[in-house]
Write an enzyme that holds these catalytic residues in place. Structure first.
Site, PDB file in Angstrom:
ATOM      1  N   SER A 273       0.944  -1.171   0.013  1.00  0.00           N
ATOM      2  CA  SER A 273       0.110   0.069   0.107  1.00  0.00           C
ATOM      3  C   SER A 273       0.901   1.287   0.053  1.00  0.00           C
ATOM      4  CB  SER A 273      -0.871  -0.015   1.331  1.00  0.00           C
ATOM      5  OG  SER A 273      -2.094   0.949   1.146  1.00  0.00           O
TER       6      SER A 273
ATOM      7  N   ASP B   2      -8.303  -6.695  -4.671  1.00  0.00           N
ATOM      8  CA  ASP B   2      -8.148  -5.332  -4.397  1.00  0.00           C
ATOM      9  C   ASP B   2      -8.417  -4.458  -5.368  1.00  0.00           C
ATOM     10  OD1 ASP B   2      -7.143  -3.191  -3.395  1.00  0.00           O
ATOM     11  OD2 ASP B   2      -4.959  -3.736  -3.357  1.00  0.00           O
TER      12      ASP B   2
ATOM     13  N   HIS C  27      -7.870  -5.210  -0.329  1.00  0.00           N
ATOM     14  CA  HIS C  27      -6.761  -4.320  -0.161  1.00  0.00           C
ATOM     15  C   HIS C  27      -5.956  -4.957   1.139  1.00  0.00           C
ATOM     16  CE1 HIS C  27      -3.795  -1.370  -0.611  1.00  0.00           C
ATOM     17  NE2 HIS C  27      -4.030  -0.613   0.463  1.00  0.00           N
TER      18      HIS C  27
END
Lengths: 374, 199
Positions: A150, A314, A347
């Site tokens: 991320s 995601d 995610h």
């Protein structure tokens, strides 16, 4: 149970401040970091772990008295992918955060009060610049790898572009080379929730009630984006909390409502609302192409071996963003591996979908160590 | 033991070549070419678990589709592009081969022969789609999308003016030199672009 402690280093001061990307100067700057394993004699086994948005320097093992280990303990430790028997693993809290590294909640030495909104707006590249100072401070010339998911993945990508000579490899997980309109939009909802809280007071709330409600709402929105529709459906469905029938009122009836409330509440106890604004802004500003350059041009100076990982479910950082980076790297004849791992977790997968990711990282690091270091 | 098709491909490829293996599976061939031939190689593979296995063998591979994923490469980027046992699983054969011939100076194609005598006998006497050691799948679970004979492939190359530079034919792990379309269970073709015929 291995006990670890957070360490601190002052890496800039008023006489020698940081020159930030936005034009401001910042000093002093303190960085909180942890290290695991041993640095070898040739200093060739160091890996820098980059945390995500609300993470911290405590990536693995236990703090004294804690029941939960660091945030990536599944990936870091003896015999784990970031194997502390082989590698020297470093994780530092990012600039602008609130967990030991200088950020808006830190005291401004000029006023003796927390910076609040007088803290300069920072970028992903500024965070990376501070990490480079930390690596210099630790006496490490070249990292075996930088790795993160991320926002951590954005930093890893920035490392490869900014300091190509200082890393042998980079592992970019569930990330992107620039924030899209949708990613910015979700962050803006979060920021507006914080700023709409009457307790926010233009960021000057440190000696009174904190803007709990706004920050909790921001976090609730965030959590929705971190999960996939089907993982939410599996986890909560239409389950009710502590009752068998609908109450026809506005109490927290659905399990998912209870979950979001719990997540929001526990978040406000550990995270600073202003840091929330600064870090989301840093991600929104992130664009390695700086608006008009071709990504293949941006990556033309990259010399590191690269591993890019994305996850099928995601939707916040969809695979096509990872694939765009992979294509641009390939166009430059850069050694790159890419895998899209199957996961239902959205995610969040990089934190919870460990098995295949672990295998990929383990094998990849072994390959890089063999090819680039030995 | 090294499978014979890998050994033949390793024999064809000059040491130190740059290679791209399309549909590289778990990376065994790439690892062989890297270790034995000192090649710089990469691959494209559609299955994520296989890609992770490639990393274990120390080769850089990216997950993707043979169709549509070669656009990033300049012309002649690779000395060899390999499509071993993968072309018959590609939907758009012409595009895949055109692209492979564009980014590679040479393309090595390894294809099974769906018209070997064993298969022909099954079709003729049983009236069923053939299942052999070399082609072990039933019609309902085969990963293959295209069914071709070695002769079909030669005709295709002639039609597309693709130059077949070398051929090797195999049956049961042995090389075959005559009646190849009847006897061989697979063939390995070294191809070059039509425009290289004059040069």
């Amino acid at each position: 149970m291995t006990i670890v402690e957070t360490k601190y280093a002052q890496l800039a001061d008023a006489a020698k401040p940081l020159n930030l990307r936005g034009g401001a100067r910042l000093g002093p700057v303190t960085v909180a970091y942890e290290t695991y394993g041993e640095l070898n004699e040739r200093k060739t086994n160091a890996i820098l772990i980059e945390h995500a948005f609300t993470g911290d320097a405590h990536a693995a093992f236990y703090h004294k008295g804690d029941v939960k280990p660091g945030w990536w303990d599944d990936m870091i430790g003896p015999g784990k992918p970031f194997d502390t028997n082989k590698y020297f693993v470093i994780c530092s809290n990012v600039l602008g955060s609130c967990q030991g590294t200088t950020g808006p909640a830190s005291i401004d030495p000029k006023t003796g009060k927390p910076y609040g909104l007088s803290f300069p707006v920072i970028t992903i590249q500024d965070m990376v610049m501070v990490q480079k100072l930390l690596i210099d401070h630790l006496g490490i010339g070249k990292l075996l790898s930088v790795a993160g998911g991320s926002m951590g993945g954005m930093q890893a990508a920035a490392w490869a572009v900014m300091y190509p000579q200082s890393i042998h490899s980079a592992i970019i997980i569930a990330a992107c080379h620039r924030h899209t309109a949708q990613q910015i939009a979700f962050h803006e909802v979060g920021r507006q929730a914080v700023m709409a809280d009457p307790d926010w007071l233009q960021g000057d709330y440190y000696d009174q009630a904190i803007p709990k409600r706004g920050l909790a709402v921001a976090r609730m929105v965030g959590h929705i984006t971190y999960m996939s529709e089907s993982s939410m459906e599996q986890k909560f469905g239409r389950k009710l909390v502590k009752k068998d029938a609908l109450g026809y009122n506005f109490s927290k009836e659905f399990a998912v409502e209870g979950y979001l409330e719990y997540r929001g509440q526990s978040f406000v106890e550990r995270f600073d609302a202003n840091s929330y604004l600064y870090l989301t802004k840093a991600m929104d500003y992130f664009d390695l192409t700086e608006g008009d350059r071709k990504l293949s041009q941006v990556f033309s100076g990259v010399t590191a071996d690269m591993l890019v990982i994305s996850f099928t479910s995601d939707w916040l950082y969809p695979s096509y963003q990872s694939q765009a980076m992979v294509r641009a790297l390939k166009a430059n004849e850069i050694e790159v591996s890419y895998v899209e791992l199957a996961s239902n977790y959205g995610h969040d997968a990089f934190l919870v979908e460990i098995a295949e990711q672990a295998r990929a990282v383990t094998n990849y690091l072994a390959k890089v160590y063999k090819e680039r270091v030995i | 033991m090294i499978p014979i098709d890998y050994a033949i491909i390793a024999d064809i490829i000059a040491p130190g070549s740059k290679v791209l293996d399309l549909g590289c599976g778990e990376g065994d061939l790439l690892a062989l070419l890297k270790d034995k031939n000192g090649c710089r190689g990469t691959g494209i593979e559609i299955d994520s678990k296989a890609v992770v296995r490639c990393l274990e063998r120390g080769v850089s591979v990216s997950q993707g589709n043979i169709n549509g994923d070669l656009g990033v490469y300049d012309d002649n980027r690779f000395d060899y592009v390999i499509l071993n046992e993968s072309l018959q699983q590609v939907l758009n054969i012409e595009e895949a081969l055109d692209e492979a011939l564009r980014v590679g100076k040479r393309v090595i194609v390894g294809v099974p022969n769906f018209c070997q005598w064993k298969a022909r006998l099954q079709v003729f006497f049983l009236g069923e789609m053939p299942v052999t050691e070399r082609l072990p799948y039933k019609w309902y679970n085969t990963p293959n999308l295209r069914f071709l004979s070695l002769q079909d492939f030669r005709i295709f190359c002639a039609l597309k003016k693709i130059r077949i530079e070398r051929t090797r034919y195999l049956a049961n792990g042995q090389e075959v030199y005559f009646c190849t379309n009847l006897l061989a269970d697979s063939g390995i073709f070294v191809l070059r672009r039509p425009d290289t015929i004059k040069t």
